[in-house]
Design a protein around this motif. Sequence first.
Motif: not given
Length: 308
Positions: A99-103, A151-154
């Motif tokens: 995921l792009a954002h990890i809680p 750009s959304g690249k992880v």
Amino acid sequence: MRTARPRTGHLSQLGARRQRAERSHARPAHAGAARRLDGGRRLLLARVVAAALALLGAWLPASAAHAAGTVTIADRSPKEDDGRWKLKMTINYGGTPHLAHIPMLFSFTPTVHYERALTDQSPEKPILNKIPLQNQQGINESMDVGFSDGSGKVFAITKFDFILRRDRGFEAGEYDLVIKRASDGVQMGQKQKITLQGDNEIIDRRAIVFTGEKKKKDDKGEKADKADAEKSDEPAKEEEGEPASDAADAEPSSAELPPDEAPPPVSPKQGGCGCRLAPDEAAAPFALPLVALGAAVALARRRRGRRE
């Protein structure tokens, strides 16, 4: 000519044969013992290796389950700025996250409190006391950590700034920081110790003394108070004397008054309560006994007439 063989030679051959036979019988016993000893050593070595492999296999999954990636903090002792502390972190996820954002959950457990106190030894300037803490409840903060760009690249590594505030319960002192993934509870990196530098509220720990002693005044102060008291008494005396002279001037004596303007004579006061009675009220007390006496005489005469 034939030469005779010595008998000792024959006997020596017999002895050599016996020794060979004894050696041939003794060799299998020694060989079996050596083989058994080698087998025991090999078995012990195999057991040690198996135990080491079992421990290693148990430790590797546990370490992988409790720690993943790395976390690096640029400054572990940040200074307070307007009631806030900033932690600049570099988080390595250990691989490209899905995921792009990890809680993540940031848990801060206080270990040492920095107390500023006024004491009897230092009543004016506060001193710093570092108070160790035990079994404290941690302050948990949840935050989504981004591993992607615009750009959304992880990416596997990201830089993250975490802000601590006093209104969230943080104070100057020392804390243990543990970061975990909120999804599966896996710890990110190792536990780290941070120190929040700042000035906490001042606590007054001076002893309270109740005394009734008054401060002694200097000789100059006492003289000044006496002079002020004398000055304040002089106008009062003058004010008290002036009304007496005015009253004497305003009210002439009875000798100076003319005969016509003399006050009327006042009748002397009577005994008793000092109040005056009307004529009827004054005569009433004397009439009542006479009426009662007359009634008694009339009643006595009637009784005599009935008896006769």
